[in-house]
Design a protein around this motif. Structure first.
Motif, mmCIF file in Angstrom:
data_model
loop_
_atom_site.group_PDB
_atom_site.id
_atom_site.type_symbol
_atom_site.label_atom_id
_atom_site.label_comp_id
_atom_site.label_asym_id
_atom_site.label_seq_id
_atom_site.Cartn_x
_atom_site.Cartn_y
_atom_site.Cartn_z
ATOM 1 N N SER A 373 0.730 -1.169 0.027
ATOM 2 C CA SER A 373 -0.019 -0.281 -0.107
ATOM 3 C C SER A 373 0.993 1.453 0.115
ATOM 4 N N GLU A 374 0.520 2.177 -0.649
ATOM 5 C CA GLU A 374 1.260 3.411 -0.722
ATOM 6 C C GLU A 374 0.820 4.635 0.177
ATOM 7 N N TRP A 375 1.575 5.493 0.542
ATOM 8 C CA TRP A 375 1.013 6.606 1.313
ATOM 9 C C TRP A 375 0.831 7.585 0.605
ATOM 10 N N GLU A 376 -0.518 8.122 0.684
ATOM 11 C CA GLU A 376 -0.940 9.218 -0.028
ATOM 12 C C GLU A 376 -0.960 10.413 0.477
ATOM 13 N N GLY A 377 -0.269 10.686 1.468
ATOM 14 C CA GLY A 377 -0.256 11.832 1.859
ATOM 15 C C GLY A 377 -0.913 12.189 3.252
ATOM 16 N N SER A 378 -2.150 11.347 3.378
ATOM 17 C CA SER A 378 -2.896 11.635 4.504
ATOM 18 C C SER A 378 -3.379 10.167 4.998
ATOM 19 N N GLN A 379 -3.212 9.129 4.047
ATOM 20 C CA GLN A 379 -3.817 8.005 4.736
ATOM 21 C C GLN A 379 -2.944 6.896 3.539
ATOM 22 N N TRP A 380 -3.144 5.526 4.207
ATOM 23 C CA TRP A 380 -2.748 4.500 3.004
ATOM 24 C C TRP A 380 -3.811 4.248 1.931
ATOM 25 N N GLY A 381 -3.125 3.881 0.752
ATOM 26 C CA GLY A 381 -4.075 3.813 -0.236
ATOM 27 C C GLY A 381 -4.398 2.319 -0.317
ATOM 28 N N LYS A 382 -5.158 2.087 -1.672
ATOM 29 C CA LYS A 382 -5.858 0.778 -1.518
ATOM 30 C C LYS A 382 -4.572 -0.274 -1.883
ATOM 31 N N PRO A 383 -4.596 -1.597 -1.439
ATOM 32 C CA PRO A 383 -3.712 -2.425 -1.528
ATOM 33 C C PRO A 383 -3.459 -3.019 -2.814
ATOM 34 N N THR A 384 -2.196 -3.421 -3.190
ATOM 35 C CA THR A 384 -1.970 -4.008 -4.573
ATOM 36 C C THR A 384 -1.288 -5.168 -4.239
ATOM 37 N N ASN A 385 -1.499 -6.364 -4.862
ATOM 38 C CA ASN A 385 -1.027 -7.824 -4.988
ATOM 39 C C ASN A 385 0.376 -7.472 -5.579
ATOM 40 N N LEU A 386 1.493 -8.121 -4.784
ATOM 41 C CA LEU A 386 2.758 -7.977 -5.483
ATOM 42 C C LEU A 386 2.806 -8.977 -6.600
ATOM 43 N N GLY A 387 2.127 -9.835 -7.104
ATOM 44 C CA GLY A 387 2.275 -10.446 -8.241
ATOM 45 C C GLY A 387 2.635 -11.780 -8.041
ATOM 46 N N LYS A 388 2.431 -12.658 -9.032
ATOM 47 C CA LYS A 388 2.614 -14.036 -9.109
ATOM 48 C C LYS A 388 4.147 -14.516 -9.060
ATOM 49 N N GLU A 389 5.032 -13.705 -9.342
ATOM 50 C CA GLU A 389 6.549 -13.854 -9.272
ATOM 51 C C GLU A 389 6.894 -14.197 -7.818
ATOM 52 N N ILE A 390 6.022 -13.709 -6.850
ATOM 53 C CA ILE A 390 6.203 -13.910 -5.358
ATOM 54 C C ILE A 390 5.229 -14.586 -4.827
#
Length: 815
Positions: A373-390
């Motif tokens: 999840s990325e910090w968007e200035g005031s809160q944490w953003g929508k999570p992203t799956n790190l992908g099938k490589e991991i």
């Protein structure tokens, strides 16, 4: 005398089989598993192979299939091997391999049983040997990174795990006394703090074979009274078929608490925060670099209230708090928490802008995946799956990210693992949103037990991790210190890509040839066009990269006189072949005298390219072929469609290169480069014919000979096959059926068997040259389709028999 000759024959045969087995063993040891399988299969089918040889061949074939990712065949062969009797000594490692194959096939209960046999075997394998048998590293060298592993004084009879760096100390998770002795919940996990890492004493050192050597002057502050650990009997998971750590619910936990008298401090550590610790589980945690902010895992409990999901389960959530003058502030939930799934095991990037964690939220690739999840200035953003490589079909847990962007995590049942949870690491790319090039950390940090929750520096000079390797019940925290170079061999990260399209090329064959000593290696790129391996120090190498439809590229690399031990990255481009046609420049007079096209033409006033489109297998013109001429100077393309005579003709400009493209449905698309004509006073004619292949065409190669009763390719046969290679590389999408025929002499069933083996040998040869195996089908015809009347009962000349001994290549599809 007859008996003596018979004995010589038998002895000679046995020596031949031993030689064949030795060849198979060499291929196996060099990790050329496909070649090893072929050789071992020949050993196993011979009735005169000894039982010991057959057992060795079956075991190594099973592992070869496992290493190649074919767990179904590996399971079958291991099952046959174990049906012969119990294993002992070093052979007990096959129980572990069998358990891995079963787990990969989704048979978790059977996998657990096989693993139990491995654990209970009479011989305890060393971690180094287990790692070597399981192929835990990709290094060509037999050396490994040397670590000293220390068992620490902060451990107690209960669980300590998942350390995190905080200021000069460690914050970690540990069990504590139960809420009440009558409670079904036998214990909970809280956060503890060892404020000075340098003051944490080592009580013993874990040796390379898994044994433990006590440090003479070290005294434990807390007596350790252990009972044998059952699967699932840890501090935070219920019993599962593979006892993997999950971020699921923290119920049915087991803990007898830390046996300390009231008021007595825990050895070298203390309760981290009474504000953050509750009557439920807390931990693992992560901190910002300045230590002012914490993100931690906790059961769904906040402000004195317990939350549950729709199925009445207390899930995990992530919380955050800030350090104030009065201590840690009240914890706040992160926005992507849910009552219906768990999130936990946080890890912040060095700049604090990315948060990695584990979750079983819907839409993942397996049980528990890693997200960011990325910090968007005031809160944490929508999570992203790190992908099938991991992320895979099992669990990925306990992430940690160092300052260089290397992510560490733990996972069970991965290829190359040593048992239980193993620690892996990968490189973060795409701004930290994806991971690639997953590597097993290897022994001695990994063991046959559960190993997880690592923290370390960028060079892995020292760090801490959790493990239950002592087999006494609960998890403990260990310290490691690297005692050798991080890269005992030169780690080489290759990226292979299309030079024109700049796109990665997967399944590309890479051959590493060692110039002085050592073994050559073959490997293939992954879906991102990458391959990673280690090269022995102080040596020279040739790296040959080949792929169907591309020109082979060869680069040299040396590990001599390197001043650092950092990994090296090479990017090697491949180009598609541009075939220069055999152009013929014809003077006007010779054209008018010898070419019927021009006998009625006036004097030539312009440069011309012309020719006929013909079938490859028979010299007949092709009607309806679209012929396109592309001017490489101005990129202008012109087209014609051939008539019944198959002819085409274009005007061309001197000084420009051209590309000639011929295509028709059912035929392969052919591209040829026309070299530029020099600017001359008189116009010229470039004349060339183009031969095309189509679906259904059969190309016959007569002179592929074999020794009687054998299917090994002779050198002259390989030279003939190399001629076919050019056609296959010209058409990367070409799919063919390779049909092998015999003459009618001998038993029909034997001929069928031999022809099948010979067809497969041709397929294997093409694969070794970079042709994709899925593009070829082997078919042994035997003696059933002669091209003449030489069948059983007919006396024929040797030349007539030879016509029937042939190999055919039938075009199944082409684009």
């Amino acid at each position: 005398m007859v008996l003596f000759c018979w004995m010589l024959l038998v002895l000679g045969h046995a020596r031949g089989q031993e030689t064949l087995l030795q060849q198979a063993d060499r291929q196996f040891e060099s990790q050329a598993y496909a070649k090893a399988i072929n050789l071992y299969s020949q050993v196993m089918v011979d009735a005169r192979t000894t039982e010991q040889q057959r057992t060795t061949a079956r075991a190594n074939t099973a592992y070869s299939y496992l290493a190649l990712g074919d767990s179904q065949r590996a399971e079958r062969l291991y099952s046959e091997l174990l049906a012969e009797g119990e294993l002992s000594g070093a052979n007990t490692v096959h129980y572990l391999n069998y358990a891995t194959a079963l787990a990969n096939n989704g048979k978790m209960a059977e996998s657990q049983q096989a693993y139990a046999k491995f654990q209970n075997a009479s011989v305890v394998l060393s971690n180094q040997k287990a790692a070597a048998m399981m192929g835990a590293t990709s290094a060509t060298s037999n050396q490994k990174v040397a670590y000293k592993i220390e068992y620490l004084s902060i451990n107690s009879p209960n669980a300590e795990f998942s350390p995190a760096y905080y200021r000069s100390g460690l914050v970690y998770v540990a069990g504590k006394k139960a809420v009440s002795s009558e409670s079904v919940q036998k214990g909970y996990l809280d956060l503890f703090y060892a404020p000075d890492r340098s003051a944490i004493r080592a009580l013993s050192v874990i040796n390379s074979d898994g044994s433990e050597s006590k440090i003479q002057d070290a005294k434990s502050n807390i007596p350790r009274v252990r009972t044998p650990r059952e699967l699932g009997a840890d501090e935070y998971t219920f019993s599962t078929s593979n006892d993997s750590r999950t971020v699921g619910t923290f119920y049915n936990t087991r803990s007898s608490g830390i046996n300390t008298a009231a008021g007595k401090t825990i050895a070298e550590s203390e309760i981290f925060s009474k504000t953050l610790n509750t009557k439920y589980h807390e931990g693992p945690v992560t901190f910002t670099k300045d230590g002012s902010k914490i993100i931690f895992t906790r059961n769904n409990f906040n402000e004195g209230k317990k939350g549950t999901s729709s199925d009445n389960v207390n899930k995990l959530k992530l919380y955050t708090a800030r350090l104030t003058a009065n201590g840690w502030s009240n914890a706040e939930e992160l926005p992507f928490n849910s009552e219906e799934y768990s999130v936990g095991h946080p890890a912040l990037s060095a700049d604090g802008q990315l948060l990695y964690f584990a979750s079983d939220m819907p839409g993942g690739l397996g049980g528990t995946d890693l997200y960011v999840s990325e910090w968007e200035g005031s809160q944490w953003g929508k999570p992203t799956n790190l992908g099938k490589e991991i992320n895979g079909k099992f669990d990925e847990l306990f992430p940690f990210v160092d300052e260089k962007g290397t992510i560490y995590f733990s996972s069970p049942n991965r290829k190359g693992g040593l048992g239980g949870l193993d620690i892996y690491y990968a490189t973060l790319v795409s701004g930290g949103l994806k991971a690639q090039n997953v590597q097993h950390l290897g022994a001695p940090i990994n063991s046959k037990g559960d190993d997880f929750g690592i923290v370390t520096d960028t060079e892995r000079t020292t760090g801490y991790f959790s493990s239950n390797r002592r087999g006494e019940g609960d998890d403990d925290i260990y310290r490691f210190v690297r005692e050798s170079s991080l890269f005992v061999c030169r780690n080489l990260d290759l990226r292979i890509y299309d030079y024109d399209k700049k796109q990665p090329l997967d399944s590309t064959l890479i051959l590493i040839e060692t110039k002085s000593g050592g073994q050559n290696r073959e490997l293939r790129t992954d879906e991102n066009g990458r391959a990673n391996f280690c090269l022995d120090a102080n040596n020279d190498f040739l790296i040959r990269v080949s792929r169907q439809g591309y020109l082979t590229n060869t680069v040299g690399f040396t590990t001599r006189q390197l001043t650092d031990d950092n990994p090296t990255r090479l990017e090697i481009p491949l180009t598609q072949p541009v075939v220069l046609m055999d152009t013929v420049v014809i003077k006007v007079d010779s054209v008018n005298n010898n070419n019927t096209w021009d006998r009625t033409s006036p004097k030539l006033k312009r440069n011309i390219i012309r020719g006929t489109i013909l079938n490859l297998t028979n010299p007949k013109p092709i009607e309806g072929m679209t012929v396109t001429l592309l001017n490489e100077c101005d990129r202008v393309a012109r087209k014609v469609i051939t008539k019944s005579d198959g002819r085409y003709e274009f005007d061309i400009i001197a000084g420009c290169d051209y590309t000639l493209i011929a295509s028709k449905e059912g035929y392969g698309t052919r591209r040829d480069k026309i070299k530029k004509l020099p600017k001359m006073a008189k116009p010229k004619v470039v004349s060339t014919d183009i031969k095309m292949i189509k679906v259904g065409d059969v190309i016959t190669v007569d002179n592929i000979y074999y020794d009687s009763g054998k299917w090994d390719l002779r050198p002259e046969a390989k030279r003939e096959l190399d001629k076919i290679m050019g056609t296959m590389k010209r058409y990367p999408s070409l799919k063919i059926e390779i049909r092998s025929h015999t003459d009618s002499r001998g038993d029909a069933e034997v001929n069928k068997y031999l022809s099948t083996k010979r067809a497969k040998a041709v397929v294997d040869y093409f694969v070794s040259k970079g042709i994709v195996r899925n593009n070829m089908t082997a078919n042994g015809i035997g003696e059933s389709l002669p091209v003449n009347s030489c069948v059983d009962g007919v006396d024929c000349t040797e030349a007539e028999y030879q016509r029937n001994r042939r190999t055919e290549f039938k075009v199944l599809s082409i684009k």
